[in-house]
Design a protein around this motif. Structure first.
Motif, PDB file in Angstrom:
ATOM      1  N   UNK A 151       0.828  -1.204   0.000  1.00  0.00           N
ATOM      2  CA  UNK A 151       0.000   0.000   0.000  1.00  0.00           C
ATOM      3  C   UNK A 151       0.867   1.260   0.000  1.00  0.00           C
ATOM      4  N   UNK A 152       1.931   1.257   0.786  1.00  0.00           N
ATOM      5  CA  UNK A 152       2.833   2.406   0.811  1.00  0.00           C
ATOM      6  C   UNK A 152       3.549   2.555  -0.527  1.00  0.00           C
ATOM      7  N   UNK A 153       3.901   1.437  -1.143  1.00  0.00           N
ATOM      8  CA  UNK A 153       4.568   1.505  -2.447  1.00  0.00           C
ATOM      9  C   UNK A 153       3.634   2.092  -3.497  1.00  0.00           C
ATOM     10  N   UNK A 154       2.384   1.662  -3.471  1.00  0.00           N
ATOM     11  CA  UNK A 154       1.404   2.235  -4.397  1.00  0.00           C
ATOM     12  C   UNK A 154       1.238   3.728  -4.139  1.00  0.00           C
ATOM     13  N   UNK A 155       1.248   4.120  -2.868  1.00  0.00           N
ATOM     14  CA  UNK A 155       1.104   5.528  -2.530  1.00  0.00           C
ATOM     15  C   UNK A 155       2.233   6.382  -3.078  1.00  0.00           C
ATOM     16  N   UNK A 156       3.460   5.868  -3.052  1.00  0.00           N
ATOM     17  CA  UNK A 156       4.599   6.631  -3.570  1.00  0.00           C
ATOM     18  C   UNK A 156       4.535   6.767  -5.085  1.00  0.00           C
ATOM     19  N   UNK A 157       4.097   5.710  -5.775  1.00  0.00           N
ATOM     20  CA  UNK A 157       3.908   5.827  -7.225  1.00  0.00           C
ATOM     21  C   UNK A 157       2.775   6.805  -7.527  1.00  0.00           C
ATOM     22  N   UNK A 158       1.706   6.737  -6.730  1.00  0.00           N
ATOM     23  CA  UNK A 158       0.542   7.605  -6.952  1.00  0.00           C
ATOM     24  C   UNK A 158       0.889   9.073  -6.744  1.00  0.00           C
ATOM     25  N   UNK A 159       1.734   9.387  -5.755  1.00  0.00           N
ATOM     26  CA  UNK A 159       2.045  10.798  -5.518  1.00  0.00           C
ATOM     27  C   UNK A 159       2.860  11.370  -6.680  1.00  0.00           C
TER      28      UNK A 159
END
Length: 490
Positions: free
Chosen positions: A460-468
């Motif tokens: 989830x954190x990895x997806x968040x970094x790509x999303x930002x």
């Protein structure tokens, strides 16, 4: 017999010594409240950049439906903060020196991040806070003829920044105390003024705007101001390298392995502290991993309660006051900040008290942002130079590096006072968007390749970094296209 020091390789940078991860205090509400501080600094920056200036201006121009951008931005920036803190909890090293460990090394990433840092600070907040002081002095909105007075107050505001961070035991502790006082005063004042002055119909309309996902204003011929919207998106919570300073402030508070590497002491009242030029890692045992998870628990609670909630509440209260007093679509002058305009509107309802009250709010909001944003950039540059071995030229006293850089940055910012404060804020706000595009992906790279597997973020954190990175790439692209068209006369 001297105990041998063990080291482990960490990317392209110097090897890190192996130390012991200290145990955090037992997780209780009392301990949690005693340990918080980073979120107060971040909220102080947030409420001056996005909430007080760009949020109200964007909503007055395009309507409350634009506030969904603040919701998404705050979620993504909270994830970003936590991943910056993850690296520092594990290594004691602030995140930008950590990024020097990535390929192709510090000689590439050093200049990149130094340039982003320099372009991420301006005197726009001090100049805008000076407008509030000038309005108090004059008893009216400043005009072009009052430019000299605003300039004098602005320079005094910048000098006050230097003075405040010079005192105390450590710089971070001084910032925390100043920010906490400012945030309490600002939030209490906004709640009272909103309850007193804003029609009830606006409370629901503004709240609904935070959930109108996907709305963007449309217009032909470049009528949509993407520079404003892009700046609002970046500063809806904190903004770029200012978010990354969460790792520096947390290190100086002694969280995790930060307690093993030292901190930046104040010039007056502080003492020389031995500061490591590199981080320290800990042995991966069942006990140390349990301690690491407890440190992360403190970080998550602080970020998802105080930071996340404080940013959204601050945006709501600031926008509510603005749109409740200034009709949407009202043209706003670009030369002076919205603080004086809101003070004038409030004074129409409650007289001179409202005028003075809102101007004082505006000053504290904007000057508080200036001091914390300036410190964030200065400490990033300090850590970059310190990790490169500059300590040997300063008798291993990091204060020399920090305060020399602070003096140079202050002089540089003084030269920028000739420019429109709002323009300066918009420029650094859009640079914050660039920092998120680059920082989201490089931080993902750092935490999933340099950190040991046991300390790496979940999916989830990895997806968040790509999303930002993707989220801000959209606004950076729109802004760049519009600016290029304007330069070409299209």
């Amino acid at each position: 017999m001297t105990k041998a020091v063990r080291t482990v390789p960490m990317g392209l940078g110097p090897a890190m010594e192996v130390g012991e991860l200290p145990a955090p205090p037992p997780f209780t509400f009392r301990n949690f409240m005693q340990m918080v501080g980073v979120s107060a600094i971040l909220i102080s920056i947030s409420i001056g950049s996005g909430e007080w200036l760009l949020g109200p201006r964007s909503v007055i121009q395009y309507g409350p439906a634009l506030l969904w951008i603040a919701t998404v931005a705050t979620v993504l920036q909270t994830v970003f903060n936590l991943e910056c803190q993850r690296y520092t909890l594990a290594t004691g090293e602030s995140v930008i020196p950590g990024l020097m460990r990535l390929w192709p090394g510090r000689w590439f990433w050093g200049p990149v991040w130094a340039l982003i840092c320099i372009l991420s600070v301006s005197p726009g907040w001090a100049a805008s806070s000076a407008t509030a002081l000038a309005a108090l002095h004059l008893g009216r909105l400043p005009g072009d003829a009052d430019r000299g007075l605003v300039l004098v107050y602005g320079i005094l505001a910048m000098l006050l920044v230097m003075l405040v961070v010079a005192f105390g035991t450590r710089v971070e502790r001084t910032l925390t105390r100043v920010s906490t006082i400012a945030v309490v005063f600002i939030f209490a004042s906004l709640v009272i003024l909103d309850l007193w002055l804003v029609p009830w119909e606006w409370w629901g309309r503004v709240a609904a705007g935070f959930f109108q996902f996907g709305y963007l204003p449309s217009g032909e011929g470049g009528s949509v101001n993407w520079t404003l919207i892009g700046g609002f998106a970046a500063y809806a919570a904190t903004g770029g390298v200012l978010n990354m300073a969460a790792s520096n402030w947390m290190r100086d508070r002694g969280w995790g392995m930060g307690s093993q590497v030292g901190y930046i002491p104040a010039l007056i009242g502080g003492r020389k502290v031995e500061v490591s030029t590199t981080g320290k890692i800990f042995d991966l045992t069942a006990e140390s991993l349990a301690r690491f998870r407890q440190w992360l628990r403190y970080c998550r609670w602080e970020q998802w309660t105080l930071y996340f909630g404080g940013c959204l509440l601050g945006m709501y209260l600031c926008v509510l006051l603005a749109v409740g007093l200034i009709a949407p679509g009202t043209p706003l002058p670009g030369n002076y900040d919205i603080a004086a305009i809101q003070a004038h509107a409030v004074s129409q309802f409650i007289g001179g008290l409202g005028w003075v009250w809102v101007l004082l709010i505006g000053f504290w909001v904007l000057w508080g942002t200036q001091i914390n944003a300036t410190d964030a950039v200065v400490r990033h540059l300090t850590d970059l130079l310190w990790s490169a071995g500059l300590g040997r030229w300063t008798r291993d006293d990091i204060r020399v590096v920090y305060y020399i850089i602070l003096a140079v940055v202050t002089v540089w910012l003084a030269f920028l006072f000739a420019y429109n404060p709002l323009t300066l804020v918009l420029l650094v706000a859009n640079m914050a968007g660039v920092a998120f595009v680059v920082g989201g992906l490089t931080l993902l790279w750092l935490n999933t390749r340099i950190l040991p597997p046991e300390l790496r973020p979940g999916w989830l954190s990895r997806v968040g970094l790509v999303a930002i990175s993707a989220f801000y790439a959209f606004f950076v692209y729109q802004t760049a296209v519009q600016v290029l068209r304007q330069l070409q006369g299209v």
